[in-house]
Structure formats: structure tokens, C-alpha cells
Design an enzyme around this catalytic site. Sequence first.
Site, PDB file in Angstrom:
ATOM      1  CG  ASP A 175     -54.373  -5.955   2.635  1.00  0.00           C
ATOM      2  OD1 ASP A 175     -53.962  -5.191   3.306  1.00  0.00           O
ATOM      3  OD2 ASP A 175     -54.268  -6.790   1.596  1.00  0.00           O
ATOM      4  CG  ASP A 233     -49.848  -1.860  -0.555  1.00  0.00           C
ATOM      5  OD1 ASP A 233     -48.700  -1.709  -0.691  1.00  0.00           O
ATOM      6  OD2 ASP A 233     -50.706  -2.123  -1.103  1.00  0.00           O
TER       7      ASP A 233
HETATM    8  N1  GLY Z   1     -52.990  -3.374  -1.194  1.00  0.00           N
HETATM    9  C1  GLY Z   1     -53.305  -3.903  -2.831  1.00  0.00           C
HETATM   10  C2  GLY Z   1     -53.358  -2.848  -4.018  1.00  0.00           C
HETATM   11  O1  GLY Z   1     -52.994  -1.518  -3.136  1.00  0.00           O
HETATM   12  O2  GLY Z   1     -53.583  -2.842  -5.085  1.00  0.00           O
END
Ligand code: GLY
Length: 400
Positions: free
Chosen positions: A113, A173
Site C-alpha cells: 500500500d 485494491d
Molecule cells: N485497501 C483495503 C480496503 O479497501 O479496505
Amino acid sequence: MNGKTKELLRDKPAIQEDEIGRCLDFALEQVGRNLKEFTCKFKRAFSTDGFYDATENENWTTGFWTGQIWLAWEWAVKSGRKELAEELKKAGEIQIDSFLRRIDEKDGVDHHDMGFLYSPSCVAGYKLTGSRNGREAAIKAADQLITRFHPVGEFIQAWGPMDQPENYRFIIDCLLNLPLLYWASQETGDSKYRDIAEKHIHTAIANVIREDYSTWHTFFMNMDTGEPDHGATCQGYRDGSAWARGQAWGVYGTAMAYRYTKRKEYIEDFKHVTGYFLEHLPSDLVPYWDLEFGEGCDEPRDSSSASIAACGMLEMAGYMEPEDAGYYRETAKKIMKSVADNYAVKSFHESNGLVLHSTYSKKSPYNTCTPEGVDECNIWGDYFYMEALTRLSGEWNPYW
Ligand code: GLY
């Protein structure tokens, strides 16, 4: 657009310019009021009974608070609030220093992330104010992100230690982590970041979209052959369902894939994934936390998905022919009208956030997530609400 979606969107009001301005004014006030508590600290990922606690710069989410500070700074500058703009800029710079320390010390960066952390904070600060620390931190974050690339399977691994079959997967994501890599190539002149991003996009889009255009949240690859193995959920209701935020990341992610690659097929993917998202919305255009749930059920909503999808539609509208562009822009305005009227915080006493009724992770009998932040504000919901309104308020140079 199919008949169901046409019927759903028919007669729904779109947010108007004066409302957008009022919502951004409130957001600016709220962010400004929060600076005292959240300049040297960050907001936690989600609120408790509507109020965020302060945390250190940890978790995958803190960039969204700094991103709100930068969006607020942009609105303060645009609306002539010079003193507040100066305060916001100073706070943004303090937070960037914290992000530089975090990446230098490799503190909680052992996951994919890096884009969520470093694009709305450090890339934004660099683009808006020329912050050198922001540039340095974001390039180091891009270097960190590419260490998670697997040539066998050609993808960036999401979580956990590398080279274990149970971790050999990517998640939808991650499409929003990739703009950081494109930016790093542009800044440094080194194509290695962009090459990895392009390979990941190809693998992700080829596998994550199902035949009916719903999406897998996570997808495993075979560690020995690099072949696609199987999809599974973590935060969705069950493996075969469409987690609302996963689908929303798919909407914005395919738009970003097109922005950076200009491959025509990603426009079609965007239309399909967005079509599925819209078809599964309840009448107020804000999804339940999983698209399995429909009108009238007593499951919580995930308002953050509505704003994320609206941002994706506004991004993609910028590349489309007038008819399609008009449709997606108008749809985004209708969604944001509902978010603003029915979900946004209206008083500082109600919450120190911006948008209520988001769901981070809800446990079901079939998923593997840790339950947290159910029916609360969450920090990316607040951020994407501001981003969507900012996009609707005029020209905007994305932080992504
Ligand atoms: N990227 C993790 C979420 O959207 O909860």
C-alpha cells in the site's frame, strides 16, 4: 446502460455547483478544526461512534488524512482563505516529514500500500508546493513497492512475507497503488517502475474481472508456474460475491489503468465493471458493504465505495467521447448528491470526520477479515468524498 440502471438513475437529482461549494466549505472548516489534534499525529483508519482517535503514522491509511489536508489547502487557496491555507500547508509539510522518516526507517511499509500512503500525501505535496522531502519520500516508497513484484506470475504481492504459497496473491485494491510507480518513472526517467506497473495491471485485469463483470477481491497465482490459480475474498461477504469497495477500486483502477497506458481495452473493462457496480446499487445510489445485499436489507452501507466509484467515473469521463463522458459525469454527480445529502456529516458535534456510514471490514461466516470500522466514518471515505467534490468544482490535477 441496461434497463435497471436507467430506471435507477432516472429522475435522481445531481449535485449542483452551489452545493459542491458548501460541502467543500464545511470540509475545509472540519479539516481546519482538526489540525490542532492531527498535525503531529494522524487520524486512525476509522471513527468510533463518529469520532476519530489520534494515532502515529502507522497502518496503510494515514496518507488519506494528509491527502485531506492538501485538498483542503487547494480549496482554501481557491476560496481566498489565506491564513487557513498557510496553516494547512505547514501541517502538510510536518506530515510529509513523518512519511519520509517512516520510509527511511522502513516502519510498517512491508506491504503493497505504498501508493495509498505516499500518493495523496507526498506526491500531492510535491505537485502542489514543490516539497523536496515529499519527492524523496515518494521515490523511496516506489522503490519499496517494486520489491514486492514477482516475475513468476508478473504481479505485486499484497500482504505478508514473500515467497509463501499462502501469500502468493494480489488484490484489486492495488490498482490504486500503481500511479505512484508511473509518477516515479516520470520523475526519475527510469522506466523500471512503469514496466512493473504495466505488468501488474495486465495480470490483475486479466484475472480479477469475472464473466459477469463482478470482481474478485483477491487472486492467487501459482508460485511455481506463474499461472492464475484462484480467486477468494477477504473483506467481501463470500468468495463469489462482489465486495462493494473491491468493485469500486475496480472502477477507479480501470480508469487509472487507461490514464497511464492509453490501452483502449481498459475503457471497455471500465464500462463493464462500472455497469455491474451501478446495477447493484440500492435506490439512494450508496451501496451496502457487499453488492450481494440489495434494497431494504439491514446490512450496513459502505459510503466510501460510492465516492471512490464517483472519482473513477469523473477520471474516465476526461478521456471519453461527449456522450459517454456526459453519462458518467452526470452519474457521478447523482451519486455525490446522495452522499452529500444523506451520509455527509452536517455538524461538528456529530463527528470529527466528513462522511458517516462506511464499512471497513465486516466479518461474515465466509470471509477471513478482522472486523473493524463497521458503519463508521473511515479516512479514505472522507478523502474520496473531498476528491470527488474537488473534481466537480473545476479542473484538478490528480495526486494519483
Ligand atoms: N485497501 C483495503 C480496503 O479497501 O479496505
